[in-house]
Design a protein around this motif. Structure first.
Motif, PDB file in Angstrom:
ATOM      1  N   UNK A   1       0.881  -1.165   0.000  1.00 54.59           N
ATOM      2  CA  UNK A   1       0.000   0.000   0.000  1.00 54.59           C
ATOM      3  C   UNK A   1       0.915   1.210   0.000  1.00 54.59           C
ATOM      4  N   UNK A   2       1.102   1.794  -1.166  1.00 49.56           N
ATOM      5  CA  UNK A   2       2.090   2.863  -1.284  1.00 49.56           C
ATOM      6  C   UNK A   2       3.473   2.260  -1.140  1.00 49.56           C
ATOM      7  N   UNK A   3       4.248   2.757  -0.189  1.00 49.70           N
ATOM      8  CA  UNK A   3       5.597   2.248   0.038  1.00 49.70           C
ATOM      9  C   UNK A   3       5.635   1.175   1.128  1.00 49.70           C
ATOM     10  N   UNK A   4       4.503   0.963   1.803  1.00 47.65           N
ATOM     11  CA  UNK A   4       4.477   0.034   2.929  1.00 47.65           C
ATOM     12  C   UNK A   4       3.853  -1.300   2.540  1.00 47.65           C
ATOM     13  N   UNK A   5       4.332  -2.352   3.197  1.00 48.13           N
ATOM     14  CA  UNK A   5       3.744  -3.679   3.044  1.00 48.13           C
ATOM     15  C   UNK A   5       2.715  -3.885   4.145  1.00 48.13           C
ATOM     16  N   UNK A   6       1.626  -4.559   3.815  1.00 48.06           N
ATOM     17  CA  UNK A   6       0.555  -4.850   4.772  1.00 48.06           C
ATOM     18  C   UNK A   6       0.381  -6.360   4.816  1.00 48.06           C
ATOM     19  N   UNK A   7       0.415  -6.970   6.018  1.00 43.82           N
ATOM     20  CA  UNK A   7       0.256  -8.425   6.091  1.00 43.82           C
ATOM     21  C   UNK A   7      -1.147  -8.872   5.688  1.00 43.82           C
TER      22      UNK A   7
END
Length: 136
Positions: A68-74
């Motif tokens: 999500x954007x630059x972040x990873x979401x589990x």
């Protein structure tokens, strides 16, 4: 809801902001009471368990994340339903068994299964107030 994060411990994991945040997301609709990696992991899995004031436990797979954007979401694997009638203050997992303690005064013993959570025992109204700690 509360913000959760998973951080790296190695300098080579640093991103351009200078922090080591690997994942950051809002796993619940209310504050988070407890968070713990499972004590037993299948090969290649990084399973994480969260407990919240929204009355649920949620099982996450950090190795099957989305971006999500630059972040990873589990990836959300399962959510407990109906174990607690009030927020969950704390929980502790060992060997696939989970004990959670809630505002409703109950202490719940459940098991993490491949498809979610299995209720083993509900110790309702153990005392007059909320249960603020799960035995470890």
């Amino acid at each position: 809801g509360g913000q959760a994060g998973v951080f790296g411990l190695s300098a080579d994991l640093d991103n351009e902001k200078g922090d080591a945040s690997l994942m950051s997301w809002r796993p619940h609709t209310s504050w988070i009471g407890d968070i713990q990696f499972l004590s037993r992991q299948e090969a290649g899995a990084n399973l994480l368990l969260t407990a919240s004031n929204d009355k649920t436990l949620v099982l996450w797979d950090c190795s099957a994340s989305a971006t999500s954007g630059k972040l990873r979401i589990p990836k959300k694997l399962a959510t407990s339903k109906g174990f607690h009638t009030g927020g969950v203050f704390s929980m502790h997992e060992a060997g696939g068994s989970v004990v959670s303690a809630g505002k409703d005064g109950s202490v719940v013993h459940s098991r993490v299964t491949p498809t979610g959570f299995s209720l083993l025992h509900d110790f309702e109204n153990m005392h007059g107030g909320g249960a603020a700690g799960a035995p470890q």
